[in-house]
Design an enzyme around this catalytic site. Structure first.
Site, PDB file in Angstrom:
ATOM      1  N   ASP A  11       0.828  -1.209   0.000  1.00 20.02           N
ATOM      2  CA  ASP A  11       0.000   0.000   0.000  1.00 20.02           C
ATOM      3  C   ASP A  11       0.862   1.258   0.000  1.00 20.02           C
ATOM      4  OD1 ASP A  11      -2.437  -1.157   0.041  1.00 20.02           O
ATOM      5  OD2 ASP A  11      -3.005  -0.516   2.038  1.00 20.02           O
ATOM      6  N   TYR A  46       1.697   4.787   1.794  1.00 13.80           N
ATOM      7  CA  TYR A  46       1.540   5.255   3.178  1.00 13.80           C
ATOM      8  C   TYR A  46       0.174   5.914   3.312  1.00 13.80           C
ATOM      9  CZ  TYR A  46       6.650   4.711   3.554  1.00 13.80           C
ATOM     10  OH  TYR A  46       7.933   4.217   3.567  1.00 13.80           O
ATOM     11  N   PHE A  83       7.672   3.415  -0.638  1.00  6.89           N
ATOM     12  CA  PHE A  83       8.623   3.667   0.450  1.00  6.89           C
ATOM     13  C   PHE A  83       9.081   5.127   0.564  1.00  6.89           C
ATOM     14  CE2 PHE A  83       9.297  -0.813  -0.780  1.00  6.89           C
ATOM     15  CZ  PHE A  83       8.946  -1.425   0.405  1.00  6.89           C
ATOM     16  N   HIS A  96      10.055  -8.230   4.360  1.00  6.46           N
ATOM     17  CA  HIS A  96       9.782  -6.828   4.053  1.00  6.46           C
ATOM     18  C   HIS A  96      10.600  -5.947   5.009  1.00  6.46           C
ATOM     19  CE1 HIS A  96       7.306  -3.132   3.852  1.00  6.46           C
ATOM     20  NE2 HIS A  96       6.926  -3.574   2.672  1.00  6.46           N
TER      21      HIS A  96
END
Length: 249
Positions: free
Chosen positions: A61, A63, A74, A208
């Site tokens: 997703d 943020y 990211f 992750h």
């Protein structure tokens, strides 16, 4: 959307799933706050044209808090401080490239412009509600984005590095089917034997970079260094990514 991507993906825009996705997003934006902003949903396509892609990094997703998502997985724009996952990415860069110092900012645009596609599986999310736009059609679309990379016709560097961090990304790449004779799929940890023994990992896959999982092996996976070694061996030193471009001064 960037023109090269728009041309490659134009058939998707007419398909029933995408038309339904558009209706869903229109309803969502009329009654909820959605991230990233509409003009940034496809910023990845403008910063990293299709023909320039050397590395694909697949997130999940965007943020979902204010002032964070801007279309690159990211990445966050100033003055927002780097979230936990990005801090762990910086830690691994410090390990792979001695001399790199983690910056206090989190805009990954300078790396994206070098051919690193920071792509999320879902391209939008409702504010403060993780996973709210999953299974609405984005997964189908972003799978086609990855296939567009695999199906490029003319390119002097056709092979690409795919970084698969965590089970969702690993499942996505596995379902698509990456030709590992042509491309490099990084999903394992490249650890020294002592570190692997400490972690009790005999056939470790990279988790992750989330603070919830990074300690189980993302830190130490060696993916950034491995990517550059592969690009240099296949296409020459000039093909390497300057991951240190964001190093703190």
């Amino acid at each position: 959307m960037g023109e090269t991507w728009k041309k490659a993906l134009e058939l998707e825009f007419k398909k029933p799933y995408f038309l339904q996705l558009k209706k869903f997003l229109l309803a969502e934006t009329s009654s909820n706050v959605v991230y990233p902003s509409i003009d940034n949903i496809y910023s990845w396509s403008r910063l990293t044209p299709l023909e320039d892609v050397k590395v694909v990094i697949l997130g999940q997703d965007p943020y979902h808090d204010a002032g964070q998502a801007h279309g690159l997985s990211f990445s966050v724009l100033p003055p927002t401080k780097p979230p936990g996952s990005l801090k762990n990415i910086y830690k691994q860069l410090e390990t792979d490239f001695p001399g790199f110092k983690a910056p206090k900012t989190g805009d990954l645009t300078p790396i994206a412009k070098q051919g690193v596609l920071w792509l999320n599986t879902s391209l939008t999310v409702r504010a403060h509600k993780a996973g709210s736009h999953s299974r609405k059609g984005w997964e189908t679309f972003t799978t086609q984005v990855i296939r567009a990379v695999l199906q490029r016709k003319t390119n002097d560097q056709p092979g690409v590095v795919f970084m698969a961090w965590g089970l969702p990304a690993q499942k996505t790449f596995s379902a698509i089917g990456i030709d590992q004779k042509k491309h490099l799929l990084l999903k394992y940890l490249y650890l020294n034997p002592t570190y692997a023994l400490i972690l009790k990992l005999s056939y470790p896959r990279s988790p992750h970079p989330s603070p919830l999982s990074a300690h189980r092996g993302f830190l130490g996976n060696g993916h950034f260094k491995k990517a550059n070694e592969w690009l240099a061996a296949k296409y020459g030193k000039d093909a390497e990514i300057d991951w240190t471009v964001m190093s703190a001064k």
